[in-house]
Design a protein around this motif. Structure first.
Motif, PDB file in Angstrom:
ATOM      1  N   SER A  77      51.459  45.427  49.468  1.00  0.00           N
ATOM      2  CA  SER A  77      51.219  45.471  48.027  1.00  0.00           C
ATOM      3  C   SER A  77      49.966  44.672  47.695  1.00  0.00           C
ATOM      4  O   SER A  77      49.692  43.626  48.292  1.00  0.00           O
ATOM      5  CB  SER A  77      52.420  44.893  47.284  1.00  0.00           C
ATOM      6  OG  SER A  77      52.186  44.872  45.897  1.00  0.00           O
ATOM      7  N   GLY A  78      49.175  45.206  46.753  1.00  0.00           N
ATOM      8  CA  GLY A  78      47.935  44.540  46.383  1.00  0.00           C
ATOM      9  C   GLY A  78      47.556  44.842  44.956  1.00  0.00           C
ATOM     10  O   GLY A  78      48.354  45.390  44.178  1.00  0.00           O
ATOM     11  N   PRO A  79      46.316  44.555  44.571  1.00  0.00           N
ATOM     12  CA  PRO A  79      45.900  44.725  43.176  1.00  0.00           C
ATOM     13  C   PRO A  79      45.763  46.173  42.745  1.00  0.00           C
ATOM     14  O   PRO A  79      45.604  46.438  41.554  1.00  0.00           O
ATOM     15  CB  PRO A  79      44.534  44.022  43.135  1.00  0.00           C
ATOM     16  CG  PRO A  79      44.033  44.076  44.546  1.00  0.00           C
ATOM     17  CD  PRO A  79      45.247  43.963  45.403  1.00  0.00           C
ATOM     18  N   GLY A  80      45.815  47.121  43.675  1.00  0.00           N
ATOM     19  CA  GLY A  80      45.640  48.520  43.314  1.00  0.00           C
ATOM     20  C   GLY A  80      46.929  49.298  43.148  1.00  0.00           C
ATOM     21  O   GLY A  80      46.900  50.523  42.967  1.00  0.00           O
ATOM     22  N   ASP A  81      48.061  48.614  43.195  1.00  0.00           N
ATOM     23  CA  ASP A  81      49.351  49.311  43.113  1.00  0.00           C
ATOM     24  C   ASP A  81      49.471  50.175  41.865  1.00  0.00           C
ATOM     25  O   ASP A  81      50.043  51.270  41.901  1.00  0.00           O
ATOM     26  CB  ASP A  81      50.504  48.301  43.114  1.00  0.00           C
ATOM     27  CG  ASP A  81      50.646  47.582  44.450  1.00  0.00           C
ATOM     28  OD1 ASP A  81      49.742  47.737  45.292  1.00  0.00           O
ATOM     29  OD2 ASP A  81      51.641  46.870  44.646  1.00  0.00           O
ATOM     30  N   ALA A  82      48.929  49.694  40.762  1.00  0.00           N
ATOM     31  CA  ALA A  82      49.119  50.374  39.479  1.00  0.00           C
ATOM     32  C   ALA A  82      48.489  51.754  39.435  1.00  0.00           C
ATOM     33  O   ALA A  82      48.824  52.568  38.575  1.00  0.00           O
ATOM     34  CB  ALA A  82      48.548  49.521  38.353  1.00  0.00           C
ATOM     35  N   SER A  83      47.578  52.049  40.343  1.00  0.00           N
ATOM     36  CA  SER A  83      46.904  53.350  40.331  1.00  0.00           C
ATOM     37  C   SER A  83      47.681  54.409  41.101  1.00  0.00           C
ATOM     38  O   SER A  83      47.243  55.551  41.184  1.00  0.00           O
ATOM     39  CB  SER A  83      45.509  53.214  40.951  1.00  0.00           C
ATOM     40  OG  SER A  83      45.611  52.835  42.319  1.00  0.00           O
ATOM     41  N   THR A  84      48.830  54.047  41.655  1.00  0.00           N
ATOM     42  CA  THR A  84      49.580  54.963  42.515  1.00  0.00           C
ATOM     43  C   THR A  84      50.939  55.283  41.916  1.00  0.00           C
ATOM     44  O   THR A  84      51.383  54.659  40.953  1.00  0.00           O
ATOM     45  CB  THR A  84      49.776  54.350  43.912  1.00  0.00           C
ATOM     46  OG1 THR A  84      50.556  53.146  43.791  1.00  0.00           O
ATOM     47  CG2 THR A  84      48.432  54.002  44.543  1.00  0.00           C
ATOM     48  N   ASN A  85      51.604  56.262  42.522  1.00  0.00           N
ATOM     49  CA  ASN A  85      52.933  56.641  42.046  1.00  0.00           C
ATOM     50  C   ASN A  85      53.993  55.684  42.577  1.00  0.00           C
ATOM     51  O   ASN A  85      53.740  54.866  43.466  1.00  0.00           O
ATOM     52  CB  ASN A  85      53.249  58.089  42.457  1.00  0.00           C
ATOM     53  CG  ASN A  85      53.176  58.288  43.955  1.00  0.00           C
ATOM     54  OD1 ASN A  85      53.979  57.745  44.710  1.00  0.00           O
ATOM     55  ND2 ASN A  85      52.205  59.066  44.419  1.00  0.00           N
ATOM     56  N   THR A  86      55.179  55.806  42.038  1.00  0.00           N
ATOM     57  CA  THR A  86      56.250  54.866  42.373  1.00  0.00           C
ATOM     58  C   THR A  86      56.633  54.925  43.846  1.00  0.00           C
ATOM     59  O   THR A  86      56.830  53.881  44.486  1.00  0.00           O
ATOM     60  CB  THR A  86      57.484  55.145  41.502  1.00  0.00           C
ATOM     61  OG1 THR A  86      57.118  55.074  40.127  1.00  0.00           O
ATOM     62  CG2 THR A  86      58.591  54.154  41.786  1.00  0.00           C
ATOM     63  N   LEU A  87      56.747  56.121  44.408  1.00  0.00           N
ATOM     64  CA  LEU A  87      57.151  56.236  45.806  1.00  0.00           C
ATOM     65  C   LEU A  87      56.160  55.543  46.730  1.00  0.00           C
ATOM     66  O   LEU A  87      56.547  54.926  47.725  1.00  0.00           O
ATOM     67  CB  LEU A  87      57.289  57.710  46.205  1.00  0.00           C
ATOM     68  CG  LEU A  87      58.619  58.395  45.911  1.00  0.00           C
ATOM     69  CD1 LEU A  87      58.625  59.803  46.480  1.00  0.00           C
ATOM     70  CD2 LEU A  87      59.786  57.599  46.499  1.00  0.00           C
TER      71      LEU A  87
END
Length: 719
Positions: free
Chosen positions: A276-286
């Motif tokens: 997990s990193g700072p770019g998590d928000a740009s991806t889907n939940t899965l």
């Protein structure tokens, strides 16, 4: 006897000249490589601070070393190569690359910069080989090579941890391969022809994987390929079978191969970034839930009335459903509903009884007895946990996209209407990655693993993330609307519950999330990149002293300060060589005049054009000019903020056009004109480099020492 002796000398002289040319073809690229190494490595470590965009790309490289997922507007190849240079330099990733911060002793920034500079160095022999294969005179070849080697903007950008030298290298490599493909056009289906066709596709895949502007040189390759196929269509020597074979080989090498390379590099990207990193928000939940150390809380496995949830879109902007106290400036003037990617209390909604139900939430909800699971077809009302408003829609037009309805936060528990009610339509269920975990009820709404749509009961439209962003009044967050959708496969209308809290339901810690699908992750991250790119628009309320307009690049109207301008630091100014830039810009107009003259002569049939002269004109003039247009014109018309370094690839093709103009004008000239002109051009290029060398080798001390460099008032090199 003397005649035979003279005849015998001719082959000897020819062999001697061939030997000299072979020796020159070996020595010259080595010489340009050594010169490029000298000017690009010189003073490379004099500024010990994080310079300009090193703050971004150095940090992105460190994420690969720490395996933390990040998001950026560019594809991953360039940043993976930066990570490789950092790893080779022994960097452990534990430095944040904050702008203007000094590098600590344990970060060998000099070696990292030097390895990155090698991409800029490699551009110089490539430029030499490209010009030579294009068929220019030897003096023109050397003129082009020395201009590229001593170009100030290329030198200064090579000195730092940036993507620009990599982009320029792969752009030049793609065009170089195209030229080699041109030289092999008379040998179709040979190994040499196929090799350069494949290498062209390889270069396309790489340049597009560094930055999307690599698509511009791809258009040039496409234009040349279409022209070749068009001429082959009317070649009587080419059978129909051979013609289709020409098509097939080009499709495989120039379309399929680059795409597979682009795809493969994203596979490496996802494999390396497994935390997990700072770019998590740009991806889907899965995708997020399968990252190590992710912050998604494990909740009860079935959503029920009374549950608190966050829901994430599957659309082009994979954001969480969000609302805040700010209202729409037009339309309903009710609370804004947006898509927001990051964890926030304003993402939390409570599942409550619908308005159409006779149940009263305050009186009839009994948490200790449970109020029923949410299933396919359930009618629910989403109540915002912070703002105490309902998720609502009405026949008011949406604010960005057309043909849709506005979605707002409206009313309260007591105030509302039937447009607050939404019908849950489950479209897909995915099983746990643990094969021993019991199958869940496919009719029930489960967090993470259930994909569903929300249809407004009154209007029949679906809650949708359009992929567009609101203007500044909506904080450039994603637009959420209600639209009519006639296909359940419309993923802009798909949602899933990301986090789920319900104190009255048990938490199942044995459940393991399904694995995400690579293709879905690939598509979603590219859409997220596109969305981020489109958001890079100029803020007219904020002055950006670094931004420039496209017209300022070929005219050299302004440059860019790359670092702190204190007298004690080494200062670098990003600006092209006046010799290279002004002359290459002027040559563009001369090229158009030459082209108009040739077309006039061809039309009047006063100077017939043979096949060889036609193709020579195409590869030496038309293709470089097309490449300049494709690399420059998009920045003229696009709405995003632009900077000086965006002109670098276009400048290379302008230099090639300058070489074409000089070569064409001096080819048939008398030696007493030709050689002095070449000597003047070589001297002018070298003198301009030495005169302006402080801007790329570093200026230090008092600003008054560099006033002589400010030829134009708009250049702010000194003060």
């Amino acid at each position: 006897m003397s005649e035979s002796v003279e005849k015998g000398k001719v082959p000897q002289l020819q062999n001697f000249y061939r030997g000299l040319l072979r020796l020159e073809s070996i020595i010259s690229p080595i010489a340009y490589t050594l010169l490029a190494l000298y000017v690009r490595f010189q003073n490379i470590d004099k500024n010990p601070d994080v310079v300009w965009d090193e703050a971004h790309f150095g940090k992105f490289g460190s994420y690969y070393i720490k395996h933390e997922f990040y998001h950026d507007v560019h594809p991953p190849l360039g940043k993976m190569l930066i990570a490789l240079t950092e790893w080779l330099a022994g960097f452990d990733g534990e430095f944040d690359f904050d702008s203007n911060q000094s590098y600590p002793e344990n970060v060998n920034y000099k070696l990292i910069r030097q390895i990155n500079a090698c991409f800029g160095v490699a551009c110089c022999p490539l430029a030499y080989w490209t010009a030579k294969n294009m068929g220019f005179q030897l003096l023109t070849v050397h003129l082009i090579a020395i201009m590229v080697t001593l170009e100030h903007s290329y030198i200064v950008l090579s000195k730092f941890i940036l993507l620009d030298s990599m982009l320029l290298f792969f752009t030049i490599a793609t065009f170089a391969c195209l030229v080699k493909m041109y030289t092999a056009r008379r040998e179709p289906f040979t190994r040499r022809w196929k090799l350069w066709m494949w290498l062209t596709g390889l270069s396309i895949g790489c340049v597009c994987s560094v930055k999307w502007v690599g698509l511009f040189v791809t258009l040039v390759v496409g234009a040349y390929t279409i022209l070749e196929l068009f001429t082959l269509r009317f070649d009587p020597k080419v059978s129909r079978k051979q013609y289709f074979k020409h098509w097939a080989i080009r499709v495989i090498n120039l379309i399929v191969t680059p795409f597979l390379i682009y795809l493969f590099l994203f596979k490496i990207h996802f494999t390396l970034l497994y935390k997990s990193g700072p770019g998590d928000a740009s991806t889907n939940t899965l995708f997020q839930v399968n990252l190590e150390n992710n912050e998604i809380e494990t909740g009860p496995r079935t959503v029920a009335f009374g549950s608190l949830i966050t829901i994430r879109s599957h659309g082009l902007s994979p954001n969480l459903l969000h609302s805040h106290f700010q209202t729409y400036p037009e339309g309903s003037n009710q609370n804004q509903v947006t898509g927001y990617g990051f964890a926030d209390d304003n993402n939390v909604w409570q599942v409550r009884f619908p308005r159409s139900s006779e149940l009263n939430w305050e009186e009839d909800y009994l948490p200790d007895e449970g109020s029923g699971y949410i299933t396919d077809g359930s009618v629910i009302r989403l109540f915002h946990n912070q703002q105490k408003v309902n998720l609502h829609t009405h026949r008011i037009p949406s604010h960005v996209s057309r043909g849709n309805y506005e979605v707002s936060g409206y009313g309260s528990e007591e105030i509302g209407d039937l447009k607050d009610d939404w019908i849950v339509e489950i479209v897909r269920q995915t099983d746990s990655s643990d094969p021993d975990y019991p199958k869940e009820n496919y009719d029930e709404l489960h967090p993470v693993s259930t994909f569903f749509r929300l249809r407004n009961k009154e209007l029949g439209c679906y809650l949708t993330s359009t992929g567009f962003s609101y203007p500044k009044w909506g904080f450039q967050q994603a637009e959420i609307v209600c639209k009519h959708s006639w296909s359940k496969h419309d993923k802009s209308t798909w949602w899933n519950v990301e986090e789920h809290w319900n104190e009255n339901l048990p938490i199942d810690t044995d459940w393991h999330p399904p694995k995400s699908r690579f293709w879905t992750d690939f598509v979603m991250i590219n859409f997220a990149m596109a969305s981020s790119n489109s958001a890079l628009v100029e803020d007219h309320d904020k002055f950006d002293n670094l931004a420039t307009d496209a017209w300022e690049w070929p005219t050299l109207h302004r440059g860019l300060r790359m670092c702190s301008w204190s007298k004690d630091s080494y200062r670098y100014f990003l600006m092209g060589s006046p010799f290279n830039t002004w002359l290459s810009t002027l040559s563009l107009f001369v090229f158009l005049a030459i082209t108009a003259k040739l077309l006039y002569q061809w039309k009047r049939q006063t100077k017939p054009m043979t096949e060889s002269t036609f193709w020579e004109f195409i590869i030496q003039g038309v293709m470089p000019f097309t490449a300049w247009v494709t690399h420059y014109l998009p920045f003229v018309v696009m709405g995003r903020v632009t900077y000086v370094h965006h002109y670098l690839p276009a400048l290379y093709f302008a230099i090639l056009i300058f070489g074409f103009v000089v070569d064409r004008l001096l080819r048939s000239s008398f030696n007493w004109i030709k050689y002095p002109v070449y000597i003047a051009l070589f001297g002018g290029c070298i003198k301009t480099y030495t005169y302006f060398s402080p801007i790329c080798q570093g200026m230090t001390g008092m600003w008054t020492d560099y006033i002589y460099l400010e030829w134009l008032k708009s250049w702010d090199m000194a003060v």
